[in-house]
Design an enzyme around this catalytic site. Structure first.
Site, PDB file in Angstrom:
ATOM      1  N   ALA A 281       0.848  -1.205   0.000  1.00  0.00           N
ATOM      2  CA  ALA A 281       0.000   0.000   0.000  1.00  0.00           C
ATOM      3  C   ALA A 281       0.877   1.246   0.000  1.00  0.00           C
ATOM      4  O   ALA A 281       1.897   1.315   0.691  1.00  0.00           O
ATOM      5  CB  ALA A 281      -0.899   0.004   1.235  1.00  0.00           C
ATOM      6  N   ASN A 339      13.096  13.109  -6.088  1.00  0.00           N
ATOM      7  CA  ASN A 339      12.242  13.580  -7.176  1.00  0.00           C
ATOM      8  C   ASN A 339      11.631  14.913  -6.777  1.00  0.00           C
ATOM      9  O   ASN A 339      11.065  15.013  -5.681  1.00  0.00           O
ATOM     10  CB  ASN A 339      11.141  12.540  -7.417  1.00  0.00           C
ATOM     11  CG  ASN A 339      10.718  12.497  -8.865  1.00  0.00           C
ATOM     12  OD1 ASN A 339      11.330  13.131  -9.721  1.00  0.00           O
ATOM     13  ND2 ASN A 339       9.664  11.757  -9.134  1.00  0.00           N
ATOM     14  N   TYR A 345       7.239  11.661  -0.346  1.00  0.00           N
ATOM     15  CA  TYR A 345       7.203  10.298  -0.900  1.00  0.00           C
ATOM     16  C   TYR A 345       8.611   9.681  -0.893  1.00  0.00           C
ATOM     17  O   TYR A 345       8.807   8.544  -0.466  1.00  0.00           O
ATOM     18  CB  TYR A 345       6.655  10.374  -2.321  1.00  0.00           C
ATOM     19  CG  TYR A 345       6.464   9.044  -3.023  1.00  0.00           C
ATOM     20  CD1 TYR A 345       5.384   8.218  -2.696  1.00  0.00           C
ATOM     21  CD2 TYR A 345       7.351   8.629  -4.011  1.00  0.00           C
ATOM     22  CE1 TYR A 345       5.201   7.010  -3.360  1.00  0.00           C
ATOM     23  CE2 TYR A 345       7.173   7.427  -4.675  1.00  0.00           C
ATOM     24  CZ  TYR A 345       6.092   6.618  -4.347  1.00  0.00           C
ATOM     25  OH  TYR A 345       5.908   5.415  -4.999  1.00  0.00           O
ATOM     26  N   LYS A 349       9.944   6.379   1.065  1.00  0.00           N
ATOM     27  CA  LYS A 349      10.453   5.219   0.320  1.00  0.00           C
ATOM     28  C   LYS A 349      11.928   4.957   0.653  1.00  0.00           C
ATOM     29  O   LYS A 349      12.364   3.807   0.700  1.00  0.00           O
ATOM     30  CB  LYS A 349      10.263   5.426  -1.179  1.00  0.00           C
ATOM     31  CG  LYS A 349       8.784   5.462  -1.599  1.00  0.00           C
ATOM     32  CD  LYS A 349       8.077   4.165  -1.221  1.00  0.00           C
ATOM     33  CE  LYS A 349       6.672   4.072  -1.801  1.00  0.00           C
ATOM     34  NZ  LYS A 349       5.976   2.825  -1.416  1.00  0.00           N
TER      35      LYS A 349
HETATM   36  P1  NAI Z   1      -2.293   2.287  -6.505  1.00  0.00           P
HETATM   37  O1  NAI Z   1      -2.650   3.645  -6.021  1.00  0.00           O
HETATM   38  O2  NAI Z   1      -2.882   1.803  -7.770  1.00  0.00           O
HETATM   39  O3  NAI Z   1      -2.595   1.201  -5.364  1.00  0.00           O
HETATM   40  C1  NAI Z   1      -2.275   1.409  -4.016  1.00  0.00           C
HETATM   41  C2  NAI Z   1      -3.300   0.725  -3.145  1.00  0.00           C
HETATM   42  O4  NAI Z   1      -2.960   0.982  -1.787  1.00  0.00           O
HETATM   43  C3  NAI Z   1      -4.709   1.244  -3.381  1.00  0.00           C
HETATM   44  O5  NAI Z   1      -5.620   0.197  -3.610  1.00  0.00           O
HETATM   45  C4  NAI Z   1      -5.006   2.001  -2.102  1.00  0.00           C
HETATM   46  O6  NAI Z   1      -6.385   1.996  -1.745  1.00  0.00           O
HETATM   47  C5  NAI Z   1      -4.160   1.243  -1.088  1.00  0.00           C
HETATM   48  N1  NAI Z   1      -3.930   2.044   0.110  1.00  0.00           N
HETATM   49  C6  NAI Z   1      -3.562   3.352   0.155  1.00  0.00           C
HETATM   50  N2  NAI Z   1      -3.551   3.777   1.426  1.00  0.00           N
HETATM   51  C7  NAI Z   1      -3.891   2.731   2.193  1.00  0.00           C
HETATM   52  C8  NAI Z   1      -4.077   2.551   3.590  1.00  0.00           C
HETATM   53  N3  NAI Z   1      -3.892   3.563   4.450  1.00  0.00           N
HETATM   54  N4  NAI Z   1      -4.464   1.345   4.056  1.00  0.00           N
HETATM   55  C9  NAI Z   1      -4.661   0.326   3.194  1.00  0.00           C
HETATM   56  N5  NAI Z   1      -4.510   0.420   1.863  1.00  0.00           N
HETATM   57  C10 NAI Z   1      -4.142   1.617   1.365  1.00  0.00           C
HETATM   58  O7  NAI Z   1      -0.687   2.287  -6.559  1.00  0.00           O
HETATM   59  P2  NAI Z   1       0.315   1.320  -7.351  1.00  0.00           P
HETATM   60  O8  NAI Z   1       0.822   2.057  -8.520  1.00  0.00           O
HETATM   61  O9  NAI Z   1      -0.272  -0.024  -7.528  1.00  0.00           O
HETATM   62  O10 NAI Z   1       1.531   1.264  -6.292  1.00  0.00           O
HETATM   63  C11 NAI Z   1       1.698   0.211  -5.356  1.00  0.00           C
HETATM   64  C12 NAI Z   1       2.984   0.467  -4.572  1.00  0.00           C
HETATM   65  O11 NAI Z   1       4.081   0.584  -5.479  1.00  0.00           O
HETATM   66  C13 NAI Z   1       2.942   1.765  -3.778  1.00  0.00           C
HETATM   67  O12 NAI Z   1       3.643   1.564  -2.557  1.00  0.00           O
HETATM   68  C14 NAI Z   1       3.711   2.741  -4.658  1.00  0.00           C
HETATM   69  O13 NAI Z   1       4.275   3.784  -3.933  1.00  0.00           O
HETATM   70  C15 NAI Z   1       4.761   1.811  -5.248  1.00  0.00           C
HETATM   71  N6  NAI Z   1       5.339   2.296  -6.485  1.00  0.00           N
HETATM   72  C16 NAI Z   1       4.602   2.419  -7.645  1.00  0.00           C
HETATM   73  C17 NAI Z   1       5.177   2.859  -8.823  1.00  0.00           C
HETATM   74  C18 NAI Z   1       4.421   2.994 -10.116  1.00  0.00           C
HETATM   75  O14 NAI Z   1       5.030   3.349 -11.142  1.00  0.00           O
HETATM   76  N7  NAI Z   1       3.127   2.715 -10.157  1.00  0.00           N
HETATM   77  C19 NAI Z   1       6.610   3.220  -8.855  1.00  0.00           C
HETATM   78  C20 NAI Z   1       7.299   3.046  -7.602  1.00  0.00           C
HETATM   79  C21 NAI Z   1       6.677   2.592  -6.479  1.00  0.00           C
END
Ligand code: NAI
Length: 437
Positions: A281, A339, A345, A349
């Protein structure tokens, strides 16, 4: 979001035009599928003099389904055992081994160097082994055509490298390149009965699993045999239930920043126990520091780092991990490179990287649990689809593979780290992004 440029360069006119203009030439990556689970082709095994693994490495590679050969015209994979290199002169052996073959490696092929950890007490060995890092990272930038190169530092018996070699020498590592991974120690190894379902019998909890990368992680862990418990915020309850239904797992609607989140997770686990905890998350609340209100700072730190620390502590304190437990957290290349607009963020991280480095050795000694992280680069998700088009294009192309990764690339890496053999490491899933390289 579809990468139209990648589709365009796969056509003859597209290739012609982009070559003439000197534009990036991404090759469509070959990822794992049930129809194509292996790289196929031949594995060329080379070694420098006096390797301690001269006997055991070929045996290990055979047990992973490869038939290593010492001569082939067009290898799909090359493994160079350079573990015994102990000085500057001996580096010539690396050139001698790879110079004649590097051009011949097939598209989507792999080059894997095996090295040893640089020793504190022998500065010649340390220099030569560190040299392999610069060499591998440069080679990864040169290879092109979807080919990757990484360095595996073997610490202890060669068996510690098994899960890592299986991963790197497979289509599952398509978007992982230019990485340096240290294997071991021996206590991290737990060879599964069936390498096609290495997580069979395990329970995995994945946070942020209602969509995006977390959903892909849950799917790959399920494919690999685990039973999944999927956690996400209550407002994502419908999506969460849909994913849980599809994967035959259970849903846990919960905000991980809730003060009692750790206790509620333990209460929701079957028998109060878990084998694999994936901290996925995460949120962004971007603003330059000068414009960032305190609440934006706190929300991001609380979700991306604070909750990782408190829920881990709660599960360790409750003895919720079964022997051979695994924690995989999610960092980001933003935490390595920094960044603009992401001080909150990137701080969170980078904190995740510090967390795995510090807790890994202690959690292994005290609880038998390994702690590692993935650091994704530009991954094609809803989050990156919302980025303005020019920045998105730059993010996609500014890496050695000249394309964005997919959620499944992060998921495959997470599943490998959940299998053991590695501890305290952060592995980038970024196609060797130029950011923070
Ligand atoms: P996303 O926004 O699509 O999914 C994140 C999920 O975490 C969502 O379903 C959200 O509801 C949940 N979430 C957020 N706050 C929460 C909380 N307090 N309690 C429980 N669940 C919670 O993001 P994505 O792209 O799938 O990213 C997943 C991970 O990968 C994150 O940690 C993000 O920072 C990391 N990341 C993503 C990148 C990308 O290019 N998409 C690049 C680098 C890291």
């Amino acid at each position: 979001m579809a990468d139209r440029y990648l589709t365009f360069t796969a056509t003859a006119p597209g290739r012609f035009l982009t070559r003439r203009l000197g534009l990036p030439q991404p090759t469509r990556l070959r990822r794992w599928s049930p129809e194509h689970p292996t790289l196929g082709g031949e594995l060329l095994l080379l070694r420098t003099a006096d390797s301690p693994y001269a006997k055991d490495l070929p045996t290990l590679l055979r047990s992973t389904g490869h038939q290593p050969t010492s001569t082939t015209a067009a290898p799909t994979a090359v493994v160079l055992d350079a573990t015994a290199i102990r000085g500057a002169r001996a580096l010539a052996e690396v050139h001698e081994a790879l110079h004649p073959v590097v051009r011949k490696v097939a598209d989507n092929g792999r080059v894997v160097l095996l090295g040893s950890p640089p020793e504190g007490s022998d500065h010649h060995q340390a220099a030569a082994q560190q040299a392999l890092e610069g060499f591998t990272r440069s080679l990864a930038k040169e290879l092109g055509r979807g080919r990757t190169a990484s360095l595996v530092r073997v610490s202890g018996p060669i068996a510690t490298a098994e899960s890592t070699l299986r991963f790197l020498l497979s289509p599952k590592s398509a978007y992982v390149t230019g990485q340096v991974i240290e294997t071991g120690p021996a206590e991290t190894v737990a060879a599964p009965a069936d390498w096609d379902r290495p997580l069979a019998g395990r329970t995995a909890l994945v946070t942020g699993a209602a969509r995006g990368i977390g959903e892909a992680v849950a799917e790959v862990l399920t494919r690999d045999g685990a039973t999944v418990v999927l956690l996400d915020v209550p407002s994502a309850g419908q999506d969460l239930a849909r994913v849980a239904d599809r994967l035959g797992g259970s849903a846990l609607p919960l905000d991980i920043t809730a003060p009692d989140a750790g206790e509620r997770i333990v209460a929701a686990l079957p028998d109060g126990c878990v084998d694999i905890l994936v901290h996925n998350a995460g949120i962004t609340r971007d603003r330059k520091l000068a414009n960032m209100a305190r609440d934006r700072w706190e929300q991001v730190i609380d979700v991306n780092l604070g909750a990782v620390l408190t829920t881990t502590d709660a599960l360790l304190k409750a003895d919720a991990f079964r022997p051979g437990g695994r924690i995989v957290a999610t960092a980001s290349i933003a935490g390595i490179a920094g960044n603009a607009g992401q001080t909150n963020y990137a701080a969170g991280k980078a904190g995740v990287i510090g967390f795995v480095r510090s807790l890994g050795p202690r959690a292994l000694a005290e609880y038998g649990v390994t702690v590692n992280a993935v650091a994704p680069g530009f991954i094609e998700t809803k989050m990156t689809a919302a980025v303005p088009v020019l920045i998105r294009e730059a993010g996609r192309r500014m890496n050695s593979l000249a394309q964005g990764g997919l959620p499944v690339d992060v998921a495959e890496t997470t599943s490998w780290l959940a299998q053991g053999g590695v501890n305290g490491q952060t592995v980038r899933v970024c196609g060797q992004s130029l950011l923070g390289a």
